[in-house]
Design an enzyme around this catalytic site. Structure first.
Site, PDB file in Angstrom:
ATOM      1  N   SER A  70     106.218  28.102   0.513  1.00  0.00           N
ATOM      2  CA  SER A  70     106.620  29.773   1.280  1.00  0.00           C
ATOM      3  C   SER A  70     105.337  31.497   0.579  1.00  0.00           C
ATOM      4  CB  SER A  70     108.217  30.112   0.454  1.00  0.00           C
ATOM      5  OG  SER A  70     107.726  30.774   0.004  1.00  0.00           O
TER       6      SER A  70
ATOM      7  N   SER B 185     105.918  29.094  13.434  1.00  0.00           N
ATOM      8  CA  SER B 185     105.336  29.165  14.911  1.00  0.00           C
ATOM      9  C   SER B 185     104.378  28.535  14.265  1.00  0.00           C
ATOM     10  CB  SER B 185     105.096  30.587  14.746  1.00  0.00           C
ATOM     11  OG  SER B 185     104.434  30.826  16.285  1.00  0.00           O
TER      12      SER B 185
ATOM     13  N   TYR C  31      98.492  38.990  12.031  1.00  0.00           N
ATOM     14  CA  TYR C  31      97.977  37.937  11.450  1.00  0.00           C
ATOM     15  C   TYR C  31      97.238  38.991  10.291  1.00  0.00           C
ATOM     16  CZ  TYR C  31      98.584  34.471   8.293  1.00  0.00           C
ATOM     17  OH  TYR C  31      99.165  33.525   7.435  1.00  0.00           O
TER      18      TYR C  31
END
EC number: 2.5.1.26
Lengths: 636, 664
Positions: free
Chosen positions: A218, A297, A556
């Protein structure tokens, strides 16, 4: 729960069997898989795993994660960037293509980009100080009940600390230099759905807090334990629920336990000639359940789809009971799709235990590619056109100039004079002959997949479009290195941390017409904020357009800076990241494309989905988990 | 009194919305340090103008600039989604073919677009050098401001916001930027210039682009124009320059801002097409305004000559005249991003495609207005005040004549007071007061002169002739003199309105004085520049300044004039008396004489006749009430206060005026 930190990893050569080979490289070290051939047939017996010796784990990741993985950084213990005795950068280990290679220009790049000096080291403590770790507080009654279930558990400090964090910068920084105030009191390892049911029942009975843990990747503070949580916190580690329960070749689906990590899933499916094609950058470590819980994704979503496109059926254990659909169908019209309450719930509603996903035959042929564009604007225009014509390859990414130069700095020492001569020639052709400015040009990397013939056809189509936007084909090797780069970058942060450089990545999705403005403004904002906050050396701030859609793109960002001279670098970092997110939102970007919200981005949820929207989610939470057993405080 | 619209309680000032906006913190006001001036003509007087005009001109440019030709910009504008969208809309609505509308758009662009050519720029550099040297003694610029500007141009798109007192303004500014090797601005200038054939074309080639003065209804024009400005800005092609005041102030008093252009140049930032935009307030102060007598005639209702080339040639006469010194103060560039931070709800811009025309939301409109006022206040802050401005203020309070020595004494006294109030006085070369005033008198001999040791207004020809003629001449002289006194008003307005309120309420209770102050502020909202919504802050600033100069004392509840403050108090109230009286006359006219409905034109000629008669009878001395500026401002304020209602476009409908008029 695990959130895929990076999107996709890739380092296979451009050959038909590359996917398999790539995976075998990634996991080549592992003990022989317990998977016997022929076991891919249905294995419906619920808890076959029960009673299996705790010793050799069935998956790539052992229960004692610290035996294989860094306790204070990213990835495998044996894989990291170092400076060798000659002062040259090197990547250790044999897991990756870059392993054992010397990177001659990398040191210079670091010094130039960050103003960092190898003389100034900021070393992490060597190991966890067990005495610093908050004690495990557990009621005897619960422990007795738990023991009765025969579910494996641990109260060991290392085990607990390992599950108290994800991979946000502040979390890693805390491991290296500080400590978490609140960590799980106990770790449990269910091996099947029924085990999870029992644990959730016990939690309800004893009023405990459960925080599901998948791959631990995470990057949204989702795994952090709320400091004010007074109840016993149980970290429910799904890693031992990692079997493929059955494969249905007629419908091309597979039912898989949610704790399986990406690399195992693909490896095991590959043994039967299948794949899911879901490859987030974190796929070595992140888990199927984590993907579901964060709306993950994958790099190759253009062919295979994102997790929401892949999922056919989900089984989730909640304090209210088990939620699932009655059939495994491609689509149904039965009110709002309950899967969409589960996907993205970030561990606030329950534990995903089993997922049926779509599978595809392993592609016959795979080919990397790259295109150089004179500037970022042309590159974005090209990607937009590719998306418009709906002919995007499995993956297409556009890196900006800074990231292109970064990739260049990671070029290993070339073996022969001939190769270096060729490189020189290529450079000459692009910069001198074609007039591209090496400080402005940018590169798109491509990955094609499918039948050999179709791939070649597809490739031509894409290159033809690129040519219209001034693009020049720049070879397979550059493409491949581009994909490798996005995935070793996670290891790089650990190196940076050793030299006063901190960094992080973040992402967003944005409509096509705002891509350029958003990229420019966010990078500029970062530079400005750094300046204002007293960061002495200009930050490294770079972006790539990493996914394309009909209506927009996923962007990104990487951002890192040298923090020497700053007393509270993490606070400064967080302020800057927050400013960057504000900027993204002001530019019409989303709060997150695939990292999720966690606790890191909660403050913007109301703005993102409106008051009523938030209320809708809250009411689901209130019904499903009225006592907040799943109390990780993510999302809402 | 009961129906007075003034609020009893201070208006709510949200700390968030105004925190960045409070334009002059009291402490800042006092410690304000300003840059030094340099005379740019000095160099021109000793070296060749031709060489200067032919110098290597390589201005610094915006970092993200991709250079492109004016024609490329034009076609980019024409092909832009924004313009194409409006063309399609119009085609749909009118049934006209899009091609025809497109052609129309092209014509608009041609009429509007600039086509900067270096040749024209050099031509201007040469001739303007010659002209400026003839007209002006010195052109003083704060060099630090120019350096800051140079920096700003490289960082972000820049919008230059000069004050507007004369046609010289934009010529001078372009000349200045050329001198400092900065990119010449593209200027949004009124289309009247196009009447001046050769000059118009030359101006265009020097970078001016033209907008019609009013195009409210014409959507195509608006779309083309807005897109043109924004394209220019987004590319950072050149600084955009326009006048917030919209037109030249005929009274040398800053006009209330227009918002249209400002909201256009802010839009690219709101939509994040640019990272930031710099707004640069520029204060251009003239020791003697070129158009001074023209303005005075115009204010009295003698129509101004249409700009024409032959008119300009006739103006050659003025070339032999001396117009003293110009001071140009280039203010600190203000970052729009900083101003907007925390104020703009981003949602409206995220949910609609950016090329669709979108009516700005209420908070955007409020923000634009706030920024406009802030910029004007910054202009005012850096307006240079010459000794003559003080002389004019003293003289107007001591008509018909004032003893020269007394004038010197009072001027010096006023100098001190002005500085206390934060006025930016440039005293020429440390001259003694007498010399400074004498030289001022010499420069302004058309306005006042020294007769037998007394200074009197120069109302030549007023001695003989008909009564009407005398009054007209006298009004002309008063208005011209007033033009200079006016330059002080925005510096003095807050303390002065406190003084007036104090006198009007005949009470020392702070609450009551504030209520009256706030009412006056509303009444004069078009006359002077007040930042919207901070009445209380203005009041406090006024009180603070008065306390500082010892004119009043304040307690928690009350305000007292001090004994020694009576000089200041009577001076301040006398300074604003023409406005008080002027407004009262206008209200009297409205309540007694006017018909129920009237047009603005009827109103102005009505007031003019009304005041003229009173002056003839000797029932008033308020010549300034003849000024159409005061008349228009008063009417606008009444409309805002709801005492007069505006109907349709050409009609103005009178509703109720009595309660308000009675109050004054």
């Amino acid at each position: 729960m695990a959130a895929p930190a990076e999107e996709a990893a890739g380092s296979g050569p451009g050959s038909p069997s590359s996917a398999r080979r790539r995976l075998s490289i990634i996991s080549g070290h592992l003990r022989g898989s317990p998977w016997a051939p022929g076991r891919e047939g249905p294995s419906p017996s619920p808890c076959k795993a029960r009673g299996a010796p705790a010793g050799p784990a069935s998956g790539s990741i052992p229960k004692k994660r610290q035996e294989l993985l860094k306790w204070n950084g990213w990835g495998y213990n044996d894989s990291k960037f170092i400076f060798n005795k000659k002062g040259q950068a090197e990547f250790t280990g044999r897991r990756y293509r870059l392993g054992g290679m010397v990177l001659p220009t990398f040191k210079e790049w670091i010094e130039k980009t960050f103003g960092a000096s190898l003389e100034h080291k900021s070393t992490s403590r060597a190991s966890l100080n067990v005495n610093d770790v908050p004690p495990s507080i557990i009621s005897e009654e619960f422990l007795q009940d738990l023991i009765a279930t025969k579910i494996s558990y641990s109260q060991d400090a290392e085990d607990r600390v390992f599950r108290a964090h994800g991979h946000c910068l502040h979390e890693i920084f805390a491991l290296r230099e500080g400590i978490f105030r609140r960590i799980p009191d106990i770790v449990v390892w269910p091996v099947c759905h029924e085990d999870v049911v029992k644990i959730v029942e016990l939690a309800c009975k004893h009023s405990l807090c459960i925080i599901p843990f998948g791959g631990g990747t995470s990057v949204s503070s989702a795994l952090e334990c709320p400091e004010e949580e007074k109840r016993t916190i149980v970290s429910l580690d799904t890693s031992q629920m990692n079997r493929i329960l059955w494969i249905d070749e007629k419908n091309l689906t597979a039912c898989v336990e949610a704790g399986i990590v990406g690399q195992d899933l693909e490896k095991q499916l590959a043994e039967s000639g299948f794949c899911t094609g879901h490859e987030p950058d974190s796929m070595e470590f992140s888990s199927l359940g984590g993907w579901v819980a964060t709306r993950a994704s994958g790099m190759k979503k253009n062919i295979y789809g994102n997790i929401e496109d892949l999922v056919i059926h989900i089984k989730m254990v909640t304090p209210r009971g088990i939620v699932e659909k009655n059939c495994q169908v491609p689509r149904m019209s039965t009110g709002p799709d309950i899967h969409h309450f589960i996907m993205g719930s970030e561990g606030t509603l329950g534990v995903v235990t089993e997922v049926t996903v779509k599978i595809r035959p392993v592609p016959e042929y795979q080919k990397y590619g790259s295109v150089v564009f004179p500037n970022f604007e042309r590159g974005v225009a090209c990607l937009r056109e590719v998306a418009k014509q709906r002919c995007a390859p499995a993956s297409i990414r556009l890196v900006d100039n800074a990231q292109f130069q970064f990739g260049h700095a990671l070029k290993p020492q070339v073996a022969s004079i001939f190769t270096s001569f060729l490189d020189g020639l290529k450079k000459f052709y692009i910069t001198k002959f074609k007039g591209f400015d090496p400080n402005i040009l940018c590169v798109a990397t491509l990955l094609f997949e499918g039948d050999r013939e179709k791939v070649l056809q597809h490739e031509k189509q894409v290159y033809d479009i690129a040519t219209k936007f001034g693009g020049l084909a720049a070879g397979e090797d550059n493409g491949q290195r581009g994909y490798m780069l996005t995935f070793v970058i996670a290891y790089l942060r650990d190196l940076g941390l050793d030299y006063y450089v901190i960094g992080e990545s973040f992402e967003t999705s944005v409509p096509w017409d705002r891509v350029l403005d958003l990229c420019r403004n966010v990078k500029e904002r970062i530079v400005r904020e750094c300046k204002e906050k007293g960061v002495q050396f200009a930050p490294f701030s770079t972006c790539r357009v990493t996914q394309t859609y009909d209506a927009g793109a996923c962007v990104y960002f990487y951002f890192a800076f040298n923090y020497r001279g700053i007393s509270d670098p993490i606070h400064v970092y967080e302020q800057i990241e927050r400013a960057a997110r504000e900027e993204i939102l002001a530019n019409g970007g989303s709060l997150s494309h695939h990292h999720g919200v966690g606790k890191l981005r909660k403050r913007w949820m109301k703005e993102s989905i409106s008051d009523v929207g938030l209320g809708m989610l809250r009411s689901v939470k209130e019904y499903v988990d009225p006592n907040n057993i799943f109390g990780n405080k993510n999302l809402l | 009194r009961a129906s007075s619209p003034s609020p009893r309680t201070p208006p709510p000032v949200s700390p968030l919305s105004h925190s960045l906006f409070v334009y002059s913190q009291q402490k800042e006001l006092m410690s304000k340090k300003r840059d030094e001036f340099e005379d740019i003509l000095e160099e021109r007087r000793v070296s060749s103008d031709l060489r200067y005009a032919m110098k290597c001109y390589a201005p610094v440019i915006y970092k993200g600039l991709s250079p492109c030709k004016p024609n490329a910009i034009k076609s980019a504008v024409l092909q832009s989604e924004q313009v194409q969208y409006v063309i399609k809309q119009l085609a749909k609505e009118t049934g006209e073919s899009p091609d025809i509308i497109q052609e129309e758009a092209m014509e608009i662009l041609d009429e509007m677009g600039h086509s900067m050519q270096l040749g024209a720029v050099r031509f201007f550099a040469f001739t303007l050098s010659k002209i400026f040297k003839r007209l002006f003694q010195r052109v003083c610029v704060n060099e630090e401001g120019m350096q800051r500007l140079q920096q700003a141009i490289q960082e972000h798109p820049v919008v230059l916001l000069p004050s507007h007192r004369s046609y010289i303004d934009f010529l001078m500014l372009s000349y200045l930027l050329y001198t400092y090797d900065l990119a010449l601005p593209v200027i949004a200038a009124g289309i009247d210039f196009l009447g001046m054939k050769i000059v118009g074309e030359l101006l265009r080639r020097a970078g001016a682009f033209f907008m019609r003065r009013s195009f409210g209804g014409n959507r195509l024009y608006w779309a083309v124009f807005a897109e043109y400005v924004k394209t220019m800005l987004r590319n950072g092609y050149a600084p955009i320059e326009f006048f917030l005041e919209g037109t030249r102030s005929r009274t040398a008093k800053t006009l209330t801002p227009k918002f249209g252009l400002l909201s256009i140049v802010m839009e690219p930032f709101f939509k994040r097409e640019v990272f930031d935009t710099y707004l640069v307030p520029i204060s251009i102060s003239y020791e003697r305004i070129l158009e001074e007598s023209l303005y005075a005639y115009e204010l009295l209702g003698v129509p101004k000559p249409k700009e024409s080339t032959s008119g300009l040639l006739k103006a050659r006469r003025i070339l032999s005249d001396n117009f003293g010194t110009i001071h140009i103060y280039v203010g600190q560039p203000v970052s729009l991003r900083t101003l907007a931070s925390g104020r703009i709800n981003r949602c409206p811009y995220n949910l609609v495609p950016r090329h669709l025309p979108q009516k700005p939301s209420d908070d955007i409109q409020e923000f634009v207005s706030d920024v406009a006022y802030k910029m004007e206040l910054l202009q005012i802050e850096n307006m240079v005040l010459r000794p003559w401005v003080l002389v004019a203020a003293v003289l107007l309070q001591n008509l018909p004549a004032v003893d020269f020595e007394l004038l010197i004494e009072k001027t010096l006294w006023l100098k001190g007071l002005t500085q206390t109030f934060g006025g930016f006085i440039e005293w020429p070369d440390n001259l003694c007061a007498k010399k400074a005033i004498t030289s001022g008198l010499a420069l302004h001999s058309n306005i006042a002169r020294l007769v037998d040791g007394h200074v009197v207004l120069n109302d030549k020809g007023a001695e003989d002739g008909a009564v009407g003629e005398i009054i007209f001449k006298r009004a002309l002289a008063v208005l011209m003199c007033g033009t200079y006194r006016n330059q002080l008003l925005n510096v003095f307005v807050r303390p002065s309105l406190v003084v007036v309120a104090l006198q009007m309420t005949r009470s020392f209770r702070k609450e009551e004085v504030y209520s009256c102050f706030s009412f006056l502020r509303d009444v004069f909202s078009d006359e002077f520049i007040f930042f919207p919504g901070i009445s209380l802050k203005d009041f406090e600033e006024g009180c603070f300044l008065l306390t500082k100069c010892g004119a009043i004392q304040t307690t928690q509840q009350e305000i007292y004039p001090t004994d020694k403050g009576s000089v200041v108090i009577s001076f301040l109230s006398a300074m604003f008396r023409p406005f008080m009286e002027g407004y009262q006359l206008i209200f009297r006219y409205l309540s007694k004489e006017a018909k129920e409905t009237f047009t603005e034109k009827q109103f102005i000629s009505g007031v003019r006749n009304f005041v003229f008669q009173l002056l003839e009878k000797g029932n008033t001395q308020c010549y300034e009430a003849l000024s159409s500026d005061i008349q228009k401002n008063a009417l606008a304020a009444l409309v805002q206060l709801g005492a007069v209602k505006k109907k349709k476009i050409p009609c103005v409908d009178l509703l109720e005026i009595k309660p308000v008029a009675a109050r004054l």
